[in-house]
Design a protein around this motif. Structure first.
Motif, mmCIF file in Angstrom:
data_model
loop_
_atom_site.group_PDB
_atom_site.id
_atom_site.type_symbol
_atom_site.label_atom_id
_atom_site.label_comp_id
_atom_site.label_asym_id
_atom_site.label_seq_id
_atom_site.Cartn_x
_atom_site.Cartn_y
_atom_site.Cartn_z
ATOM 1 N N ALA A 48 -59.434 -7.690 2.170
ATOM 2 C CA ALA A 48 -58.731 -8.441 3.212
ATOM 3 C C ALA A 48 -57.336 -7.873 3.441
ATOM 4 C CB ALA A 48 -58.657 -9.921 2.827
ATOM 5 N N ILE A 49 -56.614 -7.610 2.350
ATOM 6 C CA ILE A 49 -55.258 -7.077 2.479
ATOM 7 C C ILE A 49 -55.282 -5.678 3.079
ATOM 8 C CG2 ILE A 49 -53.159 -6.523 1.191
ATOM 9 C CD1 ILE A 49 -54.089 -8.671 -0.835
ATOM 10 N N LEU A 50 -56.374 -4.968 2.851
ATOM 11 C CA LEU A 50 -56.532 -3.655 3.477
ATOM 12 C C LEU A 50 -56.402 -3.765 4.991
ATOM 13 C CD1 LEU A 50 -57.347 -0.623 3.240
ATOM 14 C CD2 LEU A 50 -59.731 -1.379 3.352
ATOM 15 N N GLY A 51 -56.689 -4.954 5.519
ATOM 16 C CA GLY A 51 -56.585 -5.165 6.960
ATOM 17 C C GLY A 51 -55.208 -4.887 7.519
ATOM 18 N N LEU A 52 -54.144 -5.079 6.722
ATOM 19 C CA LEU A 52 -52.794 -4.759 7.199
ATOM 20 C C LEU A 52 -52.701 -3.296 7.604
ATOM 21 C CD1 LEU A 52 -50.604 -6.640 4.557
ATOM 22 C CD2 LEU A 52 -50.712 -7.140 7.002
ATOM 23 N N GLY A 53 -53.255 -2.428 6.755
ATOM 24 C CA GLY A 53 -53.237 -1.000 7.070
ATOM 25 C C GLY A 53 -54.136 -0.664 8.235
ATOM 26 N N LEU A 54 -55.313 -1.293 8.292
ATOM 27 C CA LEU A 54 -56.244 -1.001 9.380
ATOM 28 C C LEU A 54 -55.667 -1.423 10.726
ATOM 29 C CD1 LEU A 54 -59.652 -2.079 7.752
ATOM 30 C CD2 LEU A 54 -58.519 0.153 7.726
ATOM 31 N N GLY A 55 -54.975 -2.586 10.745
ATOM 32 C CA GLY A 55 -54.370 -3.043 11.995
ATOM 33 C C GLY A 55 -53.288 -2.094 12.481
ATOM 34 N N ALA A 56 -52.468 -1.590 11.545
ATOM 35 C CA ALA A 56 -51.411 -0.650 11.925
ATOM 36 C C ALA A 56 -51.999 0.657 12.447
ATOM 37 C CB ALA A 56 -50.508 -0.386 10.721
ATOM 38 N N MET A 57 -53.048 1.153 11.788
ATOM 39 C CA MET A 57 -53.686 2.388 12.249
ATOM 40 C C MET A 57 -54.303 2.205 13.634
ATOM 41 S SD MET A 57 -55.578 3.881 8.851
ATOM 42 C CE MET A 57 -54.727 4.032 7.276
ATOM 43 N N ASP A 58 -54.786 0.995 13.908
ATOM 44 C CA ASP A 58 -55.357 0.726 15.224
ATOM 45 C C ASP A 58 -54.296 0.854 16.315
ATOM 46 O OD1 ASP A 58 -57.565 -0.273 16.952
ATOM 47 O OD2 ASP A 58 -56.216 -1.983 17.207
ATOM 48 N N ILE A 59 -53.081 0.389 16.034
ATOM 49 C CA ILE A 59 -51.991 0.525 17.003
ATOM 50 C C ILE A 59 -51.653 1.996 17.219
ATOM 51 C CG2 ILE A 59 -49.546 0.044 17.421
ATOM 52 C CD1 ILE A 59 -51.412 -2.343 17.866
ATOM 53 N N TYR A 60 -51.631 2.773 16.149
ATOM 54 C CA TYR A 60 -51.359 4.208 16.275
ATOM 55 C C TYR A 60 -52.405 4.862 17.177
ATOM 56 C CZ TYR A 60 -50.957 9.142 15.077
ATOM 57 O OH TYR A 60 -50.829 10.511 15.151
ATOM 58 N N LYS A 61 -53.663 4.479 16.989
ATOM 59 C CA LYS A 61 -54.746 5.054 17.801
ATOM 60 C C LYS A 61 -54.540 4.731 19.279
ATOM 61 C CE LYS A 61 -59.786 5.250 18.136
ATOM 62 N NZ LYS A 61 -59.881 4.941 19.565
ATOM 63 N N LYS A 62 -54.166 3.477 19.566
ATOM 64 C CA LYS A 62 -53.958 3.091 20.960
ATOM 65 C C LYS A 62 -52.795 3.872 21.576
ATOM 66 C CE LYS A 62 -55.814 -1.617 20.625
ATOM 67 N NZ LYS A 62 -57.040 -1.258 21.349
ATOM 68 N N MET A 63 -51.738 4.081 20.804
ATOM 69 C CA MET A 63 -50.583 4.815 21.317
ATOM 70 C C MET A 63 -50.922 6.281 21.565
ATOM 71 S SD MET A 63 -47.625 3.096 18.900
ATOM 72 C CE MET A 63 -46.372 4.278 19.400
ATOM 73 N N LYS A 64 -51.811 6.846 20.768
ATOM 74 C CA LYS A 64 -52.212 8.232 20.970
ATOM 75 C C LYS A 64 -53.167 8.373 22.155
ATOM 76 C CE LYS A 64 -49.877 10.559 18.081
ATOM 77 N NZ LYS A 64 -48.881 11.503 18.625
ATOM 78 N N GLU A 65 -54.035 7.384 22.329
ATOM 79 C CA GLU A 65 -54.980 7.428 23.452
ATOM 80 C C GLU A 65 -54.261 7.237 24.780
ATOM 81 O OE1 GLU A 65 -57.818 4.424 22.556
ATOM 82 O OE2 GLU A 65 -59.069 5.728 21.309
ATOM 83 N N PHE A 66 -53.170 6.455 24.758
ATOM 84 C CA PHE A 66 -52.421 6.175 25.993
ATOM 85 C C PHE A 66 -50.945 6.521 25.756
ATOM 86 C CE2 PHE A 66 -55.936 3.157 25.648
ATOM 87 C CZ PHE A 66 -56.653 3.464 26.798
ATOM 88 N N PRO A 67 -50.618 7.818 25.758
ATOM 89 C CA PRO A 67 -49.250 8.251 25.446
ATOM 90 C C PRO A 67 -48.207 7.711 26.407
ATOM 91 C CG PRO A 67 -50.572 10.069 26.314
ATOM 92 C CD PRO A 67 -51.516 8.951 26.061
ATOM 93 N N GLN A 68 -48.655 7.268 27.580
ATOM 94 C CA GLN A 68 -47.699 6.736 28.541
ATOM 95 C C GLN A 68 -47.320 5.286 28.233
ATOM 96 O OE1 GLN A 68 -50.824 7.300 28.999
ATOM 97 N NE2 GLN A 68 -51.834 5.668 30.151
ATOM 98 N N THR A 69 -47.935 4.717 27.175
ATOM 99 C CA THR A 69 -47.645 3.330 26.817
ATOM 100 C C THR A 69 -46.164 3.170 26.490
ATOM 101 O OG1 THR A 69 -49.860 3.105 25.881
ATOM 102 C CG2 THR A 69 -48.237 1.444 25.250
ATOM 103 N N ASN A 70 -45.508 2.209 27.144
ATOM 104 C CA ASN A 70 -44.077 1.991 26.884
ATOM 105 C C ASN A 70 -43.874 0.842 25.892
ATOM 106 O OD1 ASN A 70 -44.339 -0.464 28.333
ATOM 107 N ND2 ASN A 70 -43.892 0.587 30.265
#
Length: 754
Positions: A48-70
């Motif tokens: 369950a606590i591993l979810g903290l890391g997974l959630g953060a990595m998910d944000i990184y993925k979104k920022m890389k997929e959409f580099p124009q994200t402000n």
């Protein structure tokens, strides 16, 4: 002004979310401890606590997929996560509380337990990404929020039911999401504001209504097959839960079975202590003389008795049947004593008899701090595994260790007895090996040891040398002939099986019974207190959990980075090492202070809160411009200071608490002052790394750094238990210090790119 208001609200949101997630982690382990064995609790809590890391990595993925994200769009993602988190906490708690437990649903539990932490990880990584310039300040809010939660969660669990508590947490989170929407999201977001406002209103109504109490009355998870109740059902019984209570230590139940003369007091659904029908007339409970534990009081005569782990009170009756009129009952779980008093008409007010003094206290702490001497010190199947409630579910108690047995023997009168009623052959082997080691250390010869030990129990069903619930009885002096004759007569009358008695056995046979478990017995010490770890090796479940966490984290990391992990080596090493190192230090220090502070819950609260709040203050110090300039020039310095202070703390703690300062000062206060310098410096390495990314124009890596740190924190907790089992908690502490030292060295040499 508007800028500082947004920063203040953002800081408050980090504070609230971090605190709420910390409390929810403890709530999860409380619920799962009552329905699963402690190995599975550890697995579910860790993943369950591993979810903290997974959630953060998910944000990184979104920022890389959409580099124009402000920044505005990143905030939007984070705030949506907070809104969902506010609803998820009470709803998931209710689901776990009401779902009849089945082992087949194990992966369902994992998947649902991880969800709030994924949402929290998404929000925290969004906050640090947008406001990376204020990493030190935000990390202050993160750590202080968790630290204050560590202080508050115990009080709240003792006063508020779990469902109502998660409603309060959800309400706080939705309130902060409403403020974030109003302060940060641009115009045109009326729908989002109304949604957050509606959630606040809904949970506010729930918070003041009686509905949480109604929902909490029945712990429907017990309709499945959890622990002892499940075993009773499998044996054809229809157990009825007649009383229940929750607190920060455990869930306590009183269960009626088909035997009208006995009820069971359950701690977290597992450790069962009998409560016997008693009307004040000892003649009505003479049947208890057939119990192996009664031999500790044969021949019958007045004795001063200490009972550690008095549970439902049956051991008090055994002492009374043996003629004792001065009985000290020590019980670590306040719920057990409260339950016995609730059924005082049934058990004859066993804890309030004039012959009985009752202490709600850790038995080990009691024996280490009392100056009294006893004729009998009696421990029957004492099994708490109390840290299940704190998340470190593989750590055990300290009442069977070499140091504990030495203390028991020192508190016996010259003709006194130490009695253990154990669960089976493996427990017997470890306890006997530890007793023999203590006696030998005291200068007692093998021939004398052989004359001071008795082993007996209820005959087993499968092998002539197995017994159910064996009694290990150790005298401070050799058994006298009249004692042996009385004990033999009682053995024959009660039809108990004798395994060892010096009048008809040899010292060699005693050593044989020290090896009747599945593996060679080892001496249990305070540094390695794993009495119930069968096999003396790392449990298979820990290897499975480590492999699972490594696999999930690696797959998610590759998914988040699009498979380009190689160029993230410096991030992986720096933030991963911080995750592992911090957990090694925290777990080792909590265990070290269990004996000092006298209770696992208190140790967890004080140590965790001190490390977190002190770390928050250290991080706040890093936000000061002059300090920050030094840290940016010498990025290796915080890790180096942690390594030095952790080593000094490990060496100095035993000395500090053995001096007069420990007597003149509250141990809690002294603990805080002792750990404070280390905790302040612990708050610097992580935000220093994040700030370094900002300085180097790599702030887009901030969510990934968060994800790696969260992932390796879980790995660190597993490694800590592995090292503790094989080498002891002292080695866990020094291993944590070594990781920080190596990290400082690599940073100093410029090998991490930070």
């Amino acid at each position: 002004m508007h800028k500082f208001m947004r920063l203040g609200i953002s800081l408050s949101a980090v504070f609230v979310v971090s605190g709420a997630l910390f409390m929810y982690e403890v709530i999860l382990t409380r619920i799962f401890s009552a329905i699963m064995t402690y190995h599975f609790v550890f697995i579910v809590a860790s993943v369950a606590i591993l979810g903290l890391g997974l959630g953060a990595m998910d944000i990184y993925k979104k920022m890389k997929e959409f580099p124009q994200t402000n920044g505005q769009q990143i905030w939007d993602i984070g705030i949506r996560s907070v809104v969902f988190l506010g609803f998820a906490l009470p709803l998931l708690t209710l689901f776990f509380y009401k779902l009849p437990f089945q082992l087949l649903n194990f992966f369902v539990y994992i998947a649902l337990a991880v969800l709030p932490f994924v949402l929290g990880g998404r929000f925290l990584s969004c906050s640090f990404s947008v406001l990376s310039k204020y990493s030190y300040l935000l990390y202050f809010g993160d750590l202080v929020g968790a630290g204050l939660a560590a202080f508050g969660v115990v009080t709240l669990l003792n006063t508020v039911n779990l469902i109502r508590l998660t409603v309060y947490l959800g309400e706080a989170i939705l309130l902060i999401s409403l403020l974030l929407n109003l302060a940060i999201i641009k115009k045109g977001s009326r729908r989002k504001v109304l949604a957050a406002l509606g959630g606040v209103a809904l949970l506010a109504v729930l918070a003041v209504s009686p509905l949480p109490e109604v929902l909490a009355r029945e712990f429907s998870a017990y309709r499945g097959i959890p622990k002892m109740i499940g075993l009773l059902k499998l044996n054809g019984e229809q157990p009825v839960v007649e009383y229940s209570s929750w607190d920060a230590f455990a869930r306590t139940d009183v269960v009626a079975t088909k035997d009208p003369n006995e009820k069971l007091v359950l701690i977290d659904g597992g450790a069962a202590a009998p409560m016997v029908r008693f009307d004040g007339n000892l003649a009505g409970v003479k049947r208890l003389k057939k119990e192996a534990g009664y031999l500790a009081f044969v021949p019958e005569k007045p004795r001063r008795v200490l009972i550690i782990g008095s549970g439902g009170g049956i051991d008090i009756l055994l002492a009374r049947l043996g003629g004792s009129e001065d009985i000290t009952a020590v019980e670590i779980n306040p719920g057990s004593v409260a339950a016995a008093r609730k059924f005082s008409d049934y058990n004859g007010s066993i804890y309030d008899l004039p012959e009985v003094r009752t202490f709600i206290k850790n038995g080990r702490t009691f024996i280490d701090t009392t100056s009294e001497q006893f004729d009998v010190i009696y421990l029957s199947k004492v099994m708490t595994q109390a840290a299940e409630g704190t998340g470190y579910a593989l750590s055990e108690n300290y009442i069977y260790t070499h140091e504990a047995i030495r203390s028991y023997l020192n508190h016996l009168t010259p003709d006194g007895r130490l009695a253990f009623v154990l669960h089976g052959p493996d427990d017997l082997s470890k306890a006997l090996a530890t007793v023999i080691a203590v006696l030998k250390e005291s200068g007692v010869a093998d021939e004398e040891i052989a004359r001071q030990v008795l082993i007996a129990g209820t005959p087993g069903e499968h092998h002539d040398q197995e017994v159910n619930y064996p009694l290990l009885l150790v005298k401070k002096a050799p058994f006298a002939p009249d004692e042996l004759a009385a004990i033999t007569a009682r053995l024959n009358k009660a039809q108990l099986q004798l395994l060892y008695l010096s009048m008809n056995s040899t010292p060699e046979q005693l050593l044989h019974y020290g090896k009747i478990g599945k593996t060679a017995a080892t001496v249990v010490t305070d540094d390695r207190p794993f009495f119930y770890n069968v096999g003396n090796t790392i449990p298979f479940e820990l290897y499975v959990l480590l492999a699972l966490v490594l696999h999930l984290g690696w797959r998610w990391l590759k998914h988040a980075t699009g498979g380009t992990v190689k160029n993230k080596k410096s991030l992986l090493l720096y933030f991963g090492a911080l995750g592992v190192g911090f957990m090694l230090l925290e777990i080792a220090l909590v265990q070290k202070f269990v004996l000092i502070l006298g209770h696992p819950t208190l140790a967890f609260t004080v140590v965790a809160a001190t490390l977190l709040i002190g770390g928050g203050l250290g991080s706040l110090l890093g936000q000061v411009a002059a300090v920050q300039r030094v840290l940016m020039r010498r990025r290796w310095l915080p890790a180096f200071l942690v390594a030095v202070l952790a080593t000094l703390t490990g060496v100095a703690v035993p000395w500090i608490f053995s001096t007069g300062a420990a007597l003149a000062t509250s141990k809690t206060t002294l603990t805080i002052f002792t750990l404070f310098p280390l905790s302040v410096i612990l708050g610097l390495p992580f935000p220093t790394g994040l700030r370094s990314l900002k300085e180097e124009g790599r702030e887009d890596f901030v969510p990934l750094a968060w994800g790696i740190n969260g992932w390796f924190s879980v790995i660190g907790s597993i490694i800590a238990m592995m090292v503790a089992i094989t080498a002891g908690f002292r080695m866990v502490l020094f291993a944590g210090a070594m990781i920080y030292a190596l990290l400082a060295y690599r940073c100093r040499r410029g090998l991490l790119g930070l």
